[in-house]
Design an enzyme around this catalytic site. Sequence first.
Site, short mmCIF file in Angstrom:
data_model
loop_
_atom_site.label_atom_id
_atom_site.label_comp_id
_atom_site.label_asym_id
_atom_site.label_seq_id
_atom_site.Cartn_x
_atom_site.Cartn_y
_atom_site.Cartn_z
N LYS A 176 12.94 0.46 3.56
CA LYS A 176 12.96 0.23 2.11
C LYS A 176 13.38 -1.21 1.83
O LYS A 176 14.56 -1.55 1.88
CB LYS A 176 13.94 1.19 1.42
CG LYS A 176 13.74 1.14 -0.09
CD LYS A 176 14.95 1.57 -0.88
CE LYS A 176 15.96 0.50 -1.12
NZ LYS A 176 15.50 -0.68 -1.88
N GLU A 250 25.58 -4.56 7.52
CA GLU A 250 25.69 -6.03 7.50
C GLU A 250 25.89 -6.41 6.04
O GLU A 250 24.97 -6.27 5.22
CB GLU A 250 24.38 -6.65 8.03
CG GLU A 250 24.13 -6.43 9.50
CD GLU A 250 25.02 -7.26 10.39
OE1 GLU A 250 25.66 -8.20 9.88
OE2 GLU A 250 25.09 -6.96 11.59
N CYS A 284 24.31 -14.81 3.22
CA CYS A 284 25.57 -14.13 3.55
C CYS A 284 26.47 -15.02 4.40
O CYS A 284 27.69 -14.91 4.33
CB CYS A 284 25.27 -12.83 4.29
SG CYS A 284 24.23 -13.08 5.74
N GLU A 383 32.19 -13.44 -3.41
CA GLU A 383 30.89 -13.98 -3.00
C GLU A 383 30.08 -14.31 -4.25
O GLU A 383 29.74 -13.41 -5.03
CB GLU A 383 30.16 -12.94 -2.14
CG GLU A 383 28.89 -13.47 -1.52
CD GLU A 383 28.15 -12.42 -0.69
OE1 GLU A 383 27.98 -11.29 -1.18
OE2 GLU A 383 27.72 -12.77 0.42
P1 NAD Z 1 22.36 -4.99 -2.70
O1 NAD Z 1 23.47 -4.32 -1.96
O2 NAD Z 1 22.36 -4.92 -4.17
O3 NAD Z 1 20.97 -4.37 -2.23
C1 NAD Z 1 20.53 -4.42 -0.87
C2 NAD Z 1 19.51 -3.33 -0.65
O4 NAD Z 1 20.16 -2.06 -0.75
C3 NAD Z 1 18.38 -3.28 -1.66
O5 NAD Z 1 17.21 -2.85 -1.00
C4 NAD Z 1 18.87 -2.23 -2.67
O6 NAD Z 1 17.81 -1.63 -3.38
C5 NAD Z 1 19.55 -1.25 -1.75
N1 NAD Z 1 20.65 -0.48 -2.31
C6 NAD Z 1 21.62 -0.89 -3.17
N2 NAD Z 1 22.49 0.10 -3.41
C7 NAD Z 1 22.08 1.15 -2.65
C8 NAD Z 1 22.59 2.47 -2.45
N3 NAD Z 1 23.68 2.91 -3.08
N4 NAD Z 1 21.91 3.29 -1.59
C9 NAD Z 1 20.82 2.84 -0.94
N5 NAD Z 1 20.29 1.62 -1.11
C10 NAD Z 1 20.92 0.78 -1.95
O7 NAD Z 1 22.33 -6.49 -2.18
P2 NAD Z 1 21.34 -7.68 -2.61
O8 NAD Z 1 21.78 -8.25 -3.90
O9 NAD Z 1 19.92 -7.24 -2.47
O10 NAD Z 1 21.62 -8.72 -1.41
C11 NAD Z 1 22.65 -9.64 -1.41
C12 NAD Z 1 23.80 -9.15 -0.54
O11 NAD Z 1 23.34 -8.93 0.80
C13 NAD Z 1 24.90 -10.18 -0.43
O12 NAD Z 1 26.14 -9.55 -0.56
C14 NAD Z 1 24.72 -10.73 0.98
O13 NAD Z 1 25.88 -11.30 1.52
C15 NAD Z 1 24.25 -9.53 1.71
N6 NAD Z 1 23.58 -9.92 2.96
C16 NAD Z 1 24.21 -9.69 4.15
C17 NAD Z 1 23.62 -10.08 5.35
C18 NAD Z 1 24.29 -9.85 6.68
O14 NAD Z 1 23.62 -9.93 7.70
N7 NAD Z 1 25.59 -9.58 6.72
C19 NAD Z 1 22.36 -10.68 5.33
C20 NAD Z 1 21.75 -10.89 4.10
C21 NAD Z 1 22.36 -10.49 2.92
#
Ligand code: NAD
Length: 486
Positions: A176, A250, A284, A383
Amino acid sequence: MKSYDRLFIGGEWVSPASAATIDVINPTTEEVAGRVPDAVDADIDRAVACAREAFDAGPWPRMTPVERAAILTKVSDALKGELQPMAELISTEMGSPVSWGTMAQVLAPTMILDYYSGLASTFAFDEVHNGLMGEVLVAKEPVGVVAAISPWNVPLFIAAAKLAPALVAGCTVVFKPAPETPLDAFRLAELFEQAGLPKGVLSVVAAGREVGEHLVRHPGVDKVSFTGSTVAGKKIGAICGEQLKRFSLELGGKSAAILLDDVDLSQALPMLLPNAIMNNGEACIAQTRILAPRDRYQEVVDALVEAVSKMKVGDALDPSVEVGPLVAERQRDRVEGYIRVGQEEGAKVAVGGGRPAGLDKGWFVEPTVFVDVDNSMRIAQEEIFGPVLAVIPYDGGDDQAVAIANDSSYGLCGSVWTGDPERGLGVARAVRTGTYMLNSPIPIDFSTPFGGYKESGIGREFGPDGLELFLEKKSINLPAGFTPSV
Ligand code: NAD
């Protein structure tokens, strides 16, 4: 405009269960750049059923890892043939500068695919141990049906980081992608189809959080591999804990770059800055806290301000641009909100802080450097996910710098810059974080573990650890005199 009217479920392009669609908006032009079906629970149910069937009865888990890896190699080769168009597609989806994106958003994913293709022939899936009471075969088997959930900031990179090891392991996957970046994921699905991936092994269903949560909770899913925010990660971890489902997370970061008092700024800053304002600050691992010794503080600020004020902001597709627009209007609102918070907390904007002149369309924010920052301020603790740096002074030597770096709920990445690598290594060992850069411009090597301490995550992607995330271990006690062929 790139549009799809079908979902990739079980290896086939099928009609979605609902008429709902997701519009992909180009953050530079604010115009619709693509459209895909918005998956609903029924689509997820169908995708999980296909993955379950393919795992329980299909050929994929029963093929050898090397046979499975051949598919990854084909996908990697195909991607290498479209580096530029793919980078442009991702820039159009989420605003990443194409100059950076060609390498980080597309070439890097091919390196990840190639790494795991290679690991398929060297990794010990079966090992015979001389146990305490006889020989034991330890077999590493695929964990089952995987739900892979990714964010929008490095979409293809995260897809590769999850799909490559999951598929080499023999898992089947429901992927997804984030609703902001479905187009590159759908293109990836086409490449897997062309590479001859057996039916049922992969589904790609774009959807928002609620449908994502339905996927996480689905009883047909054995393992959740999630990358995204810490808030969502906590929720997903709680659901998986309740169901005793395997999961790896992650999550976010607030990494500190430590400049020691002997640093040569002319060498360090050109390596540090691209890692501080990486991907428009939407990374991130971005080194967003810059820790400088008090007696060199002004020198550091002056050098940073000079370098940041020269960064070219503009259309993500312009190859000379270093900072593109933020992914969405709500993300710009969030970043501008933090810039206000920083000022209210008493920090000062040394450069940036507003919207760039002459860019009337697009969700741009000027690269911004805050000075006089105390590590307890929200702009140093939370962040921001935008091009905003906080320069924090420290007194009292390396230990004080380490204490400030560690005064964070996150622990994803970090760096130290010094004329003495031995001293730098001491700092690197003392900072509680999963990845570290010692006078190095490289934050992640795909052959070694990557992941977070503390609220930055659970588990390690990349390297053999990344493959282990998709394996279960089984110990088979062997009868005396029997040696299995492994
Ligand atoms: P987000 O958590 O809002 O969403 C990430 C994904 O999860 C999306 O596909 C979203 O639709 C889905 N999602 C959100 N809530 C969910 C739930 N309750 N159940 C299932 N799916 C859910 O994050 P974002 O805004 O898309 O991305 C930015 C974040 O990602 C930042 O915090 C960044 O640091 C983190 N990030 C971490 C890494 C790493 O490797 N540690 C890499 C890239 C991004």
